[in-house]
Design an enzyme around this catalytic site. Structure first.
Site, short mmCIF file in Angstrom:
data_model
loop_
_atom_site.label_atom_id
_atom_site.label_comp_id
_atom_site.label_asym_id
_atom_site.label_seq_id
_atom_site.Cartn_x
_atom_site.Cartn_y
_atom_site.Cartn_z
N GLY A 8 56.38 72.09 58.93
CA GLY A 8 56.73 70.82 59.59
C GLY A 8 57.74 70.04 58.79
O GLY A 8 57.37 69.35 57.84
N LYS A 74 52.76 66.51 63.73
CA LYS A 74 52.19 65.38 64.47
C LYS A 74 50.71 65.63 64.79
O LYS A 74 50.34 66.75 65.15
CB LYS A 74 52.98 65.22 65.77
CG LYS A 74 53.13 63.84 66.23
CD LYS A 74 54.18 63.76 67.33
CE LYS A 74 53.90 62.61 68.17
NZ LYS A 74 53.27 62.52 69.32
N SER A 127 49.31 58.57 52.47
CA SER A 127 49.88 57.28 52.82
C SER A 127 51.05 56.92 51.93
O SER A 127 51.11 57.31 50.77
CB SER A 127 48.82 56.18 52.71
OG SER A 127 49.41 54.93 53.00
N LYS A 181 41.55 57.74 55.56
CA LYS A 181 42.95 57.40 55.94
C LYS A 181 42.97 56.60 57.23
O LYS A 181 43.72 55.63 57.37
CB LYS A 181 43.80 58.66 56.07
CG LYS A 181 45.23 58.38 56.54
CD LYS A 181 46.01 57.59 55.53
CE LYS A 181 47.22 56.81 56.02
NZ LYS A 181 48.13 57.38 56.94
N HIS A 184 41.99 53.17 56.35
CA HIS A 184 43.14 52.56 55.65
C HIS A 184 44.09 51.98 56.68
O HIS A 184 44.56 50.85 56.57
CB HIS A 184 43.83 53.64 54.80
CG HIS A 184 45.22 53.30 54.36
ND1 HIS A 184 46.30 53.32 55.22
CD2 HIS A 184 45.72 52.93 53.15
CE1 HIS A 184 47.40 52.97 54.56
NE2 HIS A 184 47.08 52.73 53.31
N ASN A 185 44.38 52.75 57.73
CA ASN A 185 45.30 52.29 58.75
C ASN A 185 44.73 51.12 59.55
O ASN A 185 45.46 50.21 59.94
CB ASN A 185 45.67 53.43 59.70
CG ASN A 185 46.69 54.38 59.07
OD1 ASN A 185 46.80 54.46 57.85
ND2 ASN A 185 47.41 55.10 59.90
N GLU A 188 45.34 48.27 57.54
CA GLU A 188 46.80 48.03 57.65
C GLU A 188 47.12 47.22 58.92
O GLU A 188 47.91 46.28 58.89
CB GLU A 188 47.50 49.40 57.67
CG GLU A 188 48.99 49.40 57.93
CD GLU A 188 49.52 50.85 58.07
OE1 GLU A 188 49.33 51.64 57.13
OE2 GLU A 188 50.11 51.17 59.11
N TYR A 189 46.47 47.56 60.04
CA TYR A 189 46.68 46.82 61.29
C TYR A 189 46.30 45.35 61.10
O TYR A 189 47.01 44.45 61.53
CB TYR A 189 45.81 47.40 62.41
CG TYR A 189 46.42 48.54 63.21
CD1 TYR A 189 46.93 49.66 62.58
CD2 TYR A 189 46.44 48.51 64.60
CE1 TYR A 189 47.44 50.72 63.32
CE2 TYR A 189 46.96 49.56 65.35
CZ TYR A 189 47.45 50.66 64.70
OH TYR A 189 47.96 51.70 65.44
C1 6PG Z 1 50.87 55.19 55.95
C2 6PG Z 1 51.01 54.63 57.36
C3 6PG Z 1 51.46 55.71 58.29
C4 6PG Z 1 52.04 55.19 59.60
C5 6PG Z 1 51.03 54.58 60.50
C6 6PG Z 1 51.63 53.69 61.52
O1 6PG Z 1 49.77 55.06 55.44
O2 6PG Z 1 51.84 55.71 55.40
O3 6PG Z 1 49.79 54.13 57.79
O4 6PG Z 1 50.40 56.60 58.45
O5 6PG Z 1 53.07 54.31 59.34
O6 6PG Z 1 50.38 55.64 61.16
O7 6PG Z 1 50.75 53.55 62.55
P1 6PG Z 1 51.11 52.87 63.92
O8 6PG Z 1 52.34 53.57 64.45
O9 6PG Z 1 49.91 53.10 64.77
O10 6PG Z 1 51.38 51.44 63.62
#
Ligand code: 6PG
Length: 469
Positions: A8, A74, A127, A181, A184-185, A188-189
């Site tokens: 990939g 993906k 990440s 992970k 973590h996201n 992040e949101y």
């Molecule tokens: C990371 C980010 C990465 C990505 C997100 C964005 O840790 O490097 O989290 O995984 O930028 O998946 O997610 P969205 O497109 O859902 O905002």
């Protein structure tokens, strides 16, 4: 022979391959479309430890045994498609690492399937975006412990380093790497929405220029609130559009997109029974933002809004900073409580200290606060919620009145603050010994005979809940 193979060659895959090769591990690469591989290797310097291959057979036979394969494709169908092609070529003892944002349940399904063929499948959260992949990501490995030990040297070599420790670690059994992970996201949101709300309060609420808002974020960045997301906020707000001369951020369409990891965090938290309201609110806020047409119509239907907050700007800014801080702390608290409970329920054996250590560097939610959180888990490794740690509880107690007062004032204007509201409700509910859920229980028992427990004696009870009966 190559130490590892990588499938990939999107930007993340290319950068991860470059990073691995730069640490002295020879990497074979393969991409479904031949041209992408050709273009990638053309740009490589002579003597690079990257070996291009053009069929899965050639790819697999170029690897040392036991073979190690990294997937950087993906999430979803593409992972299954590539595994369908790879599995027949791999055998006993080989290890596959899925480094995409796969849903942890998909990872567990794939683990069971491949284990029947003697192949170890590991779910690895990576990440740090494109830059992190190249220079040092945060790496969250989950699956069989042997699969981690087998490749540990490589993960530790390519990961970011903080306090001379690599930000790569073992998160637990089965889907634990992808679970960590995903969460973590989710955090992040919540943090992204929190930054957006703070920006809204400053610009639309207090009438500040983008430049002035950037200056406030700069001060936060340089304080104990410092984080990677605040760093890139300061940068992003300073970018001016060449065509119009306006701050570029103001020209961006207000529709936030998403690929699903935040939503999965909320859905999973509901399954596990852990409240993550900041994350739920952030996911809903993205969905609301995407309903642009409805918002345009509603804005017309309901008429003008007043976004200006009354009161002294300096005073409000003094409230905003601690409010931001507490909303951020509760976002980490909720995500970490989810991981800790999921580990218990799913038997992952996740060590919370290892999770927060791995998040110290390389990842998107890295922040100074993590050092305080590390202290909390060092004091009590089994902490169910970081808000129960004495130091963090002291901090939260100190910050709470500001969040409450800020929101009281913000509510005089039309400024939505879903994550800040969720944070305040979360802490307000958590510290209330008695919540009004007894009323819900009474009504459930009335219309559905669901029974209820009493505070004054044990057992389950049913009442008619009709006056005089
Ligand atoms: C990371 C980010 C990465 C990505 C997100 C964005 O840790 O490097 O989290 O995984 O930028 O998946 O997610 P969205 O497109 O859902 O905002």
């Amino acid at each position: 022979m190559s130490y590892v193979g990588l499938v990939g060659l999107g930007v993340m895959g290319e950068n991860l391959a470059l990073n691995i090769a730069s640490r002295g591990f020879q990497v074979s690469v393969y991409n479904r479309t031949r041209e992408k591989t050709e273009r990638f290797v053309q740009r490589l310097p002579r003597g690079s430890a990257i070996v291009p291959t053009y069929s899965l057979e050639e790819f697999v036979s170029s690897l040392e045994r036991p073979r190690r394969v990294i997937l950087m494709v993906k999430a979803g169908r593409p992972v299954d498609d590539i595994l369908d092609g790879l599995a027949p070529l791999l055998g006993e003892g080989d290890v596959v690492f899925d480094c995409g944002n796969s849903f942890f349940r998909d990872t567990e399904r794939r683990q069971e399937w491949l284990a029947r063929r003697g192949i170890t499948f590991m779910g690895v959260g990576v990440s740090g975006g494109e830059e992190g992949a190249l220079k040092g990501p945060s790496v969250m490995v989950g699956g069989a412990p042997s699969g981690f030990e087998e490749s540990r040297a490589m993960w530790e070599a390519i990961a970011a380093r903080v306090d001379n420790e690599p930000c790569a670690g073992y998160m637990g059994l089965r889907g634990a790497g992808h679970f960590v992970k995903m969460t973590h996201n989710g955090i992040e949101y919540a943090l992204l929405q929190l930054i957006a709300e703070s920006y809204d309060i400053m610009t639309r609420g207090l009438g500040m220029s983008v430049e002035d808002a950037a200056q406030v974020f700069r001060e936060w960045r340089d304080s104990e609130l410092g984080s990677y997301l605040l760093e890139i906020t300061v940068d992003a707000l300073s970018v001016v559009d060449e065509e119009t001369g306006k701050p570029l951020v103001e020209l961006v369409m207000d529709r936030a997109e998403q690929k699903g990891t935040g939503k999965w965090t909320s859905q999973t938290a509901m399954d596990v029974g852990v409240p993550v309201p900041n994350i739920d609110a952030a996911v809903s806020a993205r969905i609301m933002s995407s309903l642009k047409e409805q918002r345009v119509n509603a804005a017309r239907l309901y008429g003008g809004v007043r976004t200006r907050i009354e009161g002294d700007r300096r005073e409000l800014l003094e409230l905003l900073r601690p409010a931001y801080s507490l909303a951020a702390i509760t976002s980490y608290a909720q995500g970490l409580a989810l991981i800790s409970e999921a580990s218990r329920e799913y038997g992952y054996g996740t060590k919370m200290l290892d999770v927060v250590k791995v998040w110290r560097g390389g990842c998107i939610i890295r922040a100074k606060l993590l050092h305080t959180i590390i202290g909390a888990y060092e004091r009590e490794p089994g902490l169910v919620n970081i808000l129960f740690d004495d130091e963090i509880a002291g901090l939260a107690r100190e910050l709470e009145p500001s969040l409450r007062e800020l929101l009281r004032r913000v509510k005089t204007a039309h400024i939505p603050t879903p994550v800040m509201d969720a944070a305040l409700n979360y802490i307000t509910s958590l510290r209330r010994e008695r919540l009004p859920a007894h009323v819900i229980q009474a009504l459930r028992d009335r219309f559905g005979a669901h029974e209820y427990e009493r505070v004054d004696k044990p057992g389950r009870f049913h009442s008619s809940w009709r006056p005089g009966s």
